[in-house]
Enzyme design. Structure first.
Site, mmCIF file in Angstrom:
data_model
loop_
_atom_site.group_PDB
_atom_site.id
_atom_site.type_symbol
_atom_site.label_atom_id
_atom_site.label_comp_id
_atom_site.label_asym_id
_atom_site.label_seq_id
_atom_site.Cartn_x
_atom_site.Cartn_y
_atom_site.Cartn_z
ATOM 1 N N LYS A 77 0.834 -1.202 0.000
ATOM 2 C CA LYS A 77 0.000 0.000 0.000
ATOM 3 C C LYS A 77 0.866 1.249 0.000
ATOM 4 O O LYS A 77 1.419 1.646 1.017
ATOM 5 C CB LYS A 77 -0.934 0.058 1.213
ATOM 6 C CG LYS A 77 -2.025 1.099 0.976
ATOM 7 C CD LYS A 77 -2.585 1.706 2.229
ATOM 8 C CE LYS A 77 -2.061 3.070 2.570
ATOM 9 N NZ LYS A 77 -2.142 4.110 1.551
ATOM 10 N N GLU A 121 -1.560 7.354 -0.756
ATOM 11 C CA GLU A 121 -2.563 7.746 -1.754
ATOM 12 C C GLU A 121 -2.065 8.935 -2.589
ATOM 13 O O GLU A 121 -2.519 9.157 -3.696
ATOM 14 C CB GLU A 121 -3.862 8.130 -1.042
ATOM 15 C CG GLU A 121 -3.698 9.321 -0.112
ATOM 16 C CD GLU A 121 -4.870 9.539 0.823
ATOM 17 O OE1 GLU A 121 -5.839 8.775 0.727
ATOM 18 O OE2 GLU A 121 -4.797 10.472 1.633
ATOM 19 N N GLY A 156 4.601 8.522 9.439
ATOM 20 C CA GLY A 156 4.658 9.438 10.565
ATOM 21 C C GLY A 156 4.445 8.740 11.904
ATOM 22 O O GLY A 156 3.904 7.628 11.967
ATOM 23 N N THR A 214 0.658 7.847 12.945
ATOM 24 C CA THR A 214 0.126 6.685 12.219
ATOM 25 C C THR A 214 0.817 5.421 12.703
ATOM 26 O O THR A 214 0.181 4.378 12.885
ATOM 27 C CB THR A 214 0.332 6.839 10.697
ATOM 28 O OG1 THR A 214 0.043 8.176 10.310
ATOM 29 C CG2 THR A 214 -0.551 5.883 9.931
ATOM 30 N N GLY A 215 2.105 5.498 12.937
ATOM 31 C CA GLY A 215 2.850 4.332 13.417
ATOM 32 C C GLY A 215 2.322 3.850 14.759
ATOM 33 O O GLY A 215 2.169 2.648 14.987
ATOM 34 N N GLU A 249 8.972 2.299 10.858
ATOM 35 C CA GLU A 249 10.070 3.239 10.559
ATOM 36 C C GLU A 249 9.427 4.609 10.537
ATOM 37 O O GLU A 249 8.641 4.916 9.640
ATOM 38 C CB GLU A 249 10.674 2.944 9.181
ATOM 39 C CG GLU A 249 11.213 1.546 9.002
ATOM 40 C CD GLU A 249 12.524 1.343 9.716
ATOM 41 O OE1 GLU A 249 13.223 2.333 9.986
ATOM 42 O OE2 GLU A 249 12.836 0.183 10.025
ATOM 43 N N CYS A 287 13.129 11.735 5.881
ATOM 44 C CA CYS A 287 13.035 11.349 7.293
ATOM 45 C C CYS A 287 14.348 11.611 8.030
ATOM 46 O O CYS A 287 14.354 11.899 9.214
ATOM 47 C CB CYS A 287 12.624 9.892 7.421
ATOM 48 S SG CYS A 287 13.635 8.781 6.454
ATOM 49 N N GLU A 293 9.111 17.088 14.093
ATOM 50 C CA GLU A 293 9.489 16.944 12.684
ATOM 51 C C GLU A 293 8.584 17.841 11.846
ATOM 52 O O GLU A 293 7.364 17.679 11.844
ATOM 53 C CB GLU A 293 9.292 15.484 12.267
ATOM 54 C CG GLU A 293 9.688 15.219 10.841
ATOM 55 C CD GLU A 293 9.396 13.775 10.439
ATOM 56 O OE1 GLU A 293 8.263 13.319 10.637
ATOM 57 O OE2 GLU A 293 10.313 13.117 9.924
#
Ligand code: NDP
Length: 489
Positions: free
Chosen positions: A173, A176, A227, A230-231, A248, A282, A383
């Site tokens: 995936k 998007e 990010g 989300t992680g 990661e 990153c 970040e």
């Protein structure tokens, strides 16, 4: 041709949905892709499950899997210009960067084509002649591979090459925002001979397709790059079924410069570390930590060169840096600049959209330098993922190390110094997954990449990047079986 790849066939979305793909330079849609539904994602997982449980891939001789990886590398090289062009249209990065990405990805496939052949099984001496005790390795199973938009092809390749090499089946995936190079890669994997169901592709928003990929019992492993928030969500999603979840995540990477470093080189490395790909990296060196005695001179050099960075279309060979990836992302970066000003940081350059006529359609933002920063500021801690460099100063080596380690993240860091011993000392003291001494940015397929702290819990590249997709099994064979005689009744 439809864009979802499930069980060896290209399909449109279950509900006919599509999503526009925006060129960050024009701000306009230049194509559209099929947008998966949650059911499409579930179908992709089911296909990967069948291919793992009933298919030949996990037990295919490793030589054959290696050949498919090598063939994929050749196909990537064959299609290099087309893929690079697509990646530039999709991400906004310069064609030179996109070409490097394709080369790097081909190198990763070649590396794992070799690495999977290394025998990591071992025999254990248990001190008995009648027993053969072996530790062997098996593929983990069905893997959901989820990638971000800044290095779409590269990030997915770091996952899918070792996953396939290990014998896993996969659902890919991409973001998007940047799906196109992954679609191309999946076509190449199919052309290279990956059997039906072993690689599946779903496009679509994380909230829609994410649950099927991260919560379902049929998924054994989730490898996620993206990010922090989300992680964290994905780690929680995997907890219920105790999946292997490797993340990661982001970084807030320190770049330490000592007074004895060659000034021109240090200026150049700080500039590149902070502003390559408009800071959407990153491992970008967004925190300059510089020795007080040279700080003014070094910062002036960086500012002077930052003003000269040629922004433009990624397709224009004279451009040195492209736009940010989306309007929404530029707004996030602008929010951080406003925050920096509110926190009292001193804006030395940038801090606004460029005025040039030819940059008005794209999501451009000027390279920005803030001086007078300290670690209490959110602009130093968080970040921004944009072209924003903050400057902090130090007097002693211990202070430099303390500043560099004062971050919740721990992805990468750099140190510039002419003193070899000091470079090694500081590198040893930094709590980051990668440390560059007198350089900033290089990585190679042979060496592991990954974060400490909130930058992540997994490793990609290198032998450990392959180990993520294998699980060990202890096999004990007794050549002279006899009763245990524990119970006497
Ligand atoms: P996001 O975390 O927003 O998204 C990453 C991927 O996760 C996208 O494909 C996204 O889909 C998907 N996603 C979003 N929500 C879910 C969900 N609920 N379930 C499953 N998948 C979901 O990151 P960005 O794309 O904005 O990428 C930037 C981030 O990536 C930065 O923080 C950067 O530091 C990090 N990064 C880390 C690297 C490393 O090696 N440590 C390397 C490169 C980037 P969609 O966007 O389609 O909704």
């Amino acid at each position: 041709m439809p864009d979802l790849f499930i069980d060896g066939s290209w399909r449109a979305s279950g509900d006919g949905g599509t999503r526009d793909v925006i060129d960050p330079f024009t701000g306009q849609a230049f194509t559209a892709v099929d947008e998966a539904t949650a059911d499409d994602a579930a179908a992709a997982v089911a296909a990967a499950r069948r291919a793992f449980d009933d298919g030949a891939w996990p037990s295919t001789p490793v030589d054959d899997r290696s050949k498919i990886l090598r063939r994929t590398a050749e196909l990537l090289e064959r299609d290099k210009e087309e893929i690079a062009h697509t990646e530039t249209l999709d991400t906004g990065k310069t064609l030179a960067e996109s070409r490097i990405d394709v080369d790097d990805v081909a190198a990763v496939f070649r590396y794992y084509a070799d690495e999977v052949l290394v025998d990591v099984d071992r025999t254990v001496d248990v001190g008995r002649d009648d027993v053969v005790s072996r530790v062997v390795h098996a593929p983990v199973g069905v893997c959901s591979l989820i990638a971000p938009w800044n290095y779409p092809l590269l990030q997915i390749a770091w996952k899918v090459a070792p996953a396939l090499g290990a014998g896993c089946t996969t659902v890919l995936k991409p973001s998007e925002v940047t799906p196109l190079s992954t679609v191309h890669l999946v076509r190449l994997l199919a052309e290279a001979g990956v059997p039906d169901g072993v690689v599946n592709l779903v496009l679509g928003g994380g909230p829609t397709v994410g649950p099927a990929l991260t919560e379902h019992d049929d998924v054994d492993l989730v490898s996620f790059t993206g990010g922090l928030a989300t992680g964290q969500r994905i780690l929680r999603a995997g907890a219920e079924s105790v999946k292997r979840v490797t993340v990661e995540l982001g970084g807030k990477n320190p770049h330490v410069v000592f007074a004895d470093a060659d000034l021109a080189t240090a200026v150049d490395l700080v500039l590149t570390g902070a502003f390559l790909h408009s800071g959407q990296v990153c491992s970008a060196g967004t925190r300059l930590i510089v020795e007080e005695s040279i700080a003014d001179e070094l910062v002036a050099g960086v500012v002077e060169r930052a003003r000269r960075i040629r922004l433009g279309s990624g397709l224009d060979p004279s451009s040195e840096s492209g736009p940010l990836v989306s309007a929404a992302h530029r707004e996030k970066v602008e929010g951080y600049v406003a925050l920096g000003l509110a926190e009292g940081a001193r804006l030395l350059t940038g801090g606004k959209r460029p005025a040039a006529e030819h940059l008005q359609t794209g999501f451009f933002y000027e390279p920005t330098v803030f001086d007078g920063c300290d670690r209490s500021m959110r602009i130093v801690q968080e970040e921004t993922f944009g072209p924003i460099l903050t400057v902090e100063r130090f007097r002693t080596e211990a202070e430099a190390v303390a500043l560099a380690n004062d971050t919740a993240y721990g992805l990468a860091g750099g140190v510039q110094t002419a003193d070899v011993a000091r470079g090694e000392r500081v590198a040893a003291a930094l709590r980051h997954g990668t440390v560059w001494i007198n350089d900033f940015g290089p990585y190679v397929p042979q060496a592991e990449w990954g974060g400490w702290g909130r930058s992540g819990n997994g490793r990609e590249l290198g032998p450990e990047g392959l180990a993520e997709y294998r699980q060990s099994k202890h096999v004990w064979r007794n050549a002279a079986p006899k009763p245990a005689d524990w119970f006497t009744g």
